[in-house]
Write an enzyme that holds these catalytic residues in place. Sequence first.
Site, PDB file in Angstrom:
ATOM      1  N   ASP A 104      -3.588  -5.559  34.943  1.00 39.35           N
ATOM      2  CA  ASP A 104      -3.233  -6.652  34.045  1.00 39.35           C
ATOM      3  C   ASP A 104      -3.027  -7.937  34.852  1.00 39.35           C
ATOM      4  OD1 ASP A 104      -2.324  -7.145  31.050  1.00 39.35           O
ATOM      5  OD2 ASP A 104      -0.766  -8.051  32.297  1.00 39.35           O
ATOM      6  N   ARG A 108      -5.245  -9.886  38.057  1.00 34.19           N
ATOM      7  CA  ARG A 108      -5.689 -11.275  38.184  1.00 34.19           C
ATOM      8  C   ARG A 108      -5.208 -11.865  39.520  1.00 34.19           C
ATOM      9  NH1 ARG A 108      -8.004 -11.926  33.476  1.00 34.19           N
ATOM     10  NH2 ARG A 108      -7.243 -10.578  31.785  1.00 34.19           N
ATOM     11  N   HIS A 149      -1.210 -12.952  22.004  1.00 39.06           N
ATOM     12  CA  HIS A 149      -0.083 -13.365  22.829  1.00 39.06           C
ATOM     13  C   HIS A 149      -0.499 -14.408  23.872  1.00 39.06           C
ATOM     14  CE1 HIS A 149      -2.054 -10.150  25.023  1.00 39.06           C
ATOM     15  NE2 HIS A 149      -1.412 -10.468  26.116  1.00 39.06           N
ATOM     16  N   TRP A 150      -1.775 -14.364  24.311  1.00 38.78           N
ATOM     17  CA  TRP A 150      -2.235 -15.374  25.266  1.00 38.78           C
ATOM     18  C   TRP A 150      -2.041 -16.778  24.697  1.00 38.78           C
ATOM     19  CZ3 TRP A 150      -6.803 -14.859  29.052  1.00 38.78           C
ATOM     20  CH2 TRP A 150      -6.732 -13.646  29.751  1.00 38.78           C
ATOM     21  N   TYR A 211       1.703 -17.147  31.945  1.00 41.11           N
ATOM     22  CA  TYR A 211       0.605 -17.340  30.982  1.00 41.11           C
ATOM     23  C   TYR A 211       0.236 -18.812  30.835  1.00 41.11           C
ATOM     24  CZ  TYR A 211       0.386 -12.489  29.573  1.00 41.11           C
ATOM     25  OH  TYR A 211       0.178 -11.130  29.569  1.00 41.11           O
ATOM     26  N   HIS A 271      -4.605   0.367  27.281  1.00 36.72           N
ATOM     27  CA  HIS A 271      -4.448  -0.637  28.336  1.00 36.72           C
ATOM     28  C   HIS A 271      -3.624  -0.114  29.514  1.00 36.72           C
ATOM     29  CE1 HIS A 271      -3.845  -4.482  30.257  1.00 36.72           C
ATOM     30  NE2 HIS A 271      -2.538  -4.463  30.022  1.00 36.72           N
TER      31      HIS A 271
END
Length: 293
Positions: A104, A108, A149-150, A211, A271
């Site tokens: 997750d 990144r 949610h992003w 985020y 996920h």
Amino acid sequence: MFEGFETIDRVIDGVPVHAVRGGDGPPVLLLHGFPQTHAMWHGVAPGLAADHTVVAADLRGYGDSGRPPSGDRHTGYTFRAMAADQVGLMRALGYEEFAVVGHDRGARVTHRMALDHPAVVTRAAVLDILPTLHVYDHVDQALATAYYHWFFFIQPADLPERMIAADPVGYLHSLLGGWGSGLDAFAPEALAEYERCFSDDGARHAMLEDYRAGASTDLEHDRADLHRRVAVPLLALWGARSVVGASPAGPLEVWRERGDDVRGGTVDAGHFLAEERPEETLAALRTFLSEAP
């Protein structure tokens, strides 16, 4: 959850970084995602420690690592800043080169680390993500619905913070119980740790800053680096029932646009594959990490 592991706390360029370490052998760094901590690796780290020195760390803003100021354009929480923390941690522990595995948001950070620190990263594994820029450039209704949610989290502070504060644990459960993995996939001890951290107002704000950075400064970094590729071997794993697994773009094909040596496949999970299917995830990682260079 990490029997035989030692607890580590180091200050890296002014930011406290919390981790656990165990095992012996070639070093491998494990990085968690949202809304979790290093505890997500409890079903994988002990098995990896049979052949490797395993360091499982909390990202800045998460768990028991520090929460530095966000700064202009959320630069305090970019993947670049998080990657620098973790490279600094590993160097402080005596590891100049190491493999890195991320899930997750931690995946990144792994992608950014492989680009920014190519002399340090020997192998990289990214669990259940597509590259950030690819996601934003290919948003459709299905993805926006699954990844709502992003777009909620990147609204200006403190609107999302106040809304989540109405029932933080209930909201946390809705996140963990979504994305293809039910809430029963999580060990009680791990779930209690996630609840402890998510109940803290400051921790939740730091997570949202992650985020916000991902939708602003991180995208600038990604666009500037479109010509750069991950040169080390890259493993991409994803859950068959996750948003990545449902993506119309083949995950391996997407990652091969960004890496020279990419392999991987699905795990029968949502996920949160490392907790839902720890044995299968561990087996894939051990095979990848043990391959001859």
